[in-house]
Write an enzyme that holds these catalytic residues in place. Structure first.
Site, mmCIF file in Angstrom:
data_model
loop_
_atom_site.group_PDB
_atom_site.id
_atom_site.type_symbol
_atom_site.label_atom_id
_atom_site.label_comp_id
_atom_site.label_asym_id
_atom_site.label_seq_id
_atom_site.Cartn_x
_atom_site.Cartn_y
_atom_site.Cartn_z
ATOM 1 C CG HIS A 87 -2.004 0.999 1.143
ATOM 2 N ND1 HIS A 87 -1.784 2.333 1.374
ATOM 3 C CD2 HIS A 87 -3.301 0.884 0.796
ATOM 4 C CE1 HIS A 87 -2.927 2.994 1.193
ATOM 5 N NE2 HIS A 87 -3.864 2.139 0.841
ATOM 6 C CD GLU A 115 -5.419 1.639 -2.980
ATOM 7 O OE1 GLU A 115 -6.568 1.720 -2.589
ATOM 8 O OE2 GLU A 115 -4.446 1.709 -2.214
#
Ligand code: 13P
Length: 257
Positions: free
Chosen positions: A96, A168
């Site tokens: 992430h 993302e």
């Protein structure tokens, strides 16, 4: 392939009371819902994993937000993939952008974690995406290429179907904007091409490619449905069960193959 609706609860839900309220609210929102065409995965903080598992709602699968690549031993403060697996966790978010940014994770360390997750029976949700600066400098495609290639280095094609790829864009996370459907499609095509290079078409086609970054009930049609993504990775709105379940409903109803 089922659509994936993944909630990343990040470092929220600060007490057992708050967690119990969250789960009770979620249960209410899920009552009577059918999500035949999608799979809902929630990624709570580690300390709540066991309670989420005991809550045992059959509609929800569990994921972790991170893990260490080693399985056991003197690694103070780290969490083993085996610990996660033994708690009933099936997925793990790796790479992430918040981990890359605040904890210095590199494509190399993410690669070790991916290998370890796969070896220990967890399905990695690999996050990739460009920063605002990289976008402005037209480096988006190069950045994504490196992130995917380096994180998946050495992964065998037989393991491909265990992996989920999440695009993302860092600039969209926690913000107000989202990329256009065309930009998302372009990223998806690129990721698919890299996966084909790595695994061959047959195996590459088994990897879901999902979108994350400012997903809500207003943006979900554009970022998932119109752009042909295989699901979404949701931050803030996963903390609001009524919004989260509405997003899952939209995906379940409109993302038909
Ligand atoms: P937001 O949905 O809050 O933008 O967060 C996205 C995210 O980081 C999911 O992993």
């Amino acid at each position: 392939m089922k659509k994936l609706v993944i909630g990343n609860l990040k470092m929220n839900i600060l007490s057992p009371d708050e967690r119990d309220r969250y789960l009770a609210w979620l249960k209410k929102e899920l009552a009577g819902k059918k999500n035949n065409d999608s799979e809902i995965i929630l990624c709570p903080p580690f300390v709540h994993m066991e309670a989420f598992k005991k809550w045992n709602n059959k509609k929800i699968h569990l994921g972790a937000q991170n893990m260490f690549s080693e399985t056991k031993g003197s690694y103070t403060g780290e969490i083993s993939p085996v610990m996660l697996k033994n708690l009933g966790c099936e997925y793990v978010i790796l790479g992430h952008s918040e981990r890359r940014r605040y904890f210095g994770e590199s494509n190399g360390s993410i690669n070790l974690k991916i290998a370890s997750a796969l070896k220990n029976g967890l399905k990695p949700i690999l996050c990739v995406g460009e920063t605002r600066e990289e976008k402005e400098n037209e480096r988006t495609l190069g950045v994504i290429t490196n992130q995917v290639k380096e994180a998946l280095l050495g992964v065998k094609r037989a393991k491909a179907e265990q992996i989920i790829l999440a695009y993302e864009p860092v600039w969209a996370i926690g913000g107000e904007k989202v990329p256009t459907a065309n930009e998302i499609m372009e990223a998806k095509l690129l990721i698919r091409k890299i996966l084909v290079d790595l695994f061959g078409k047959k195996y590459a086609d088994l990897v879901p490619i999902i979108y994350g970054g400012n997903v809500n009930i207003k943006t979900v049609a554009g970022v998932c449905v119109d752009s042909g993504m295989d699901g979404v990775l949701i931050g803030r709105e996963s903390l609001q069960p009524h919004e989260f379940v509405k997003i899952a409903d939209i995906i379940n109803n409109s993302c038909k193959f």
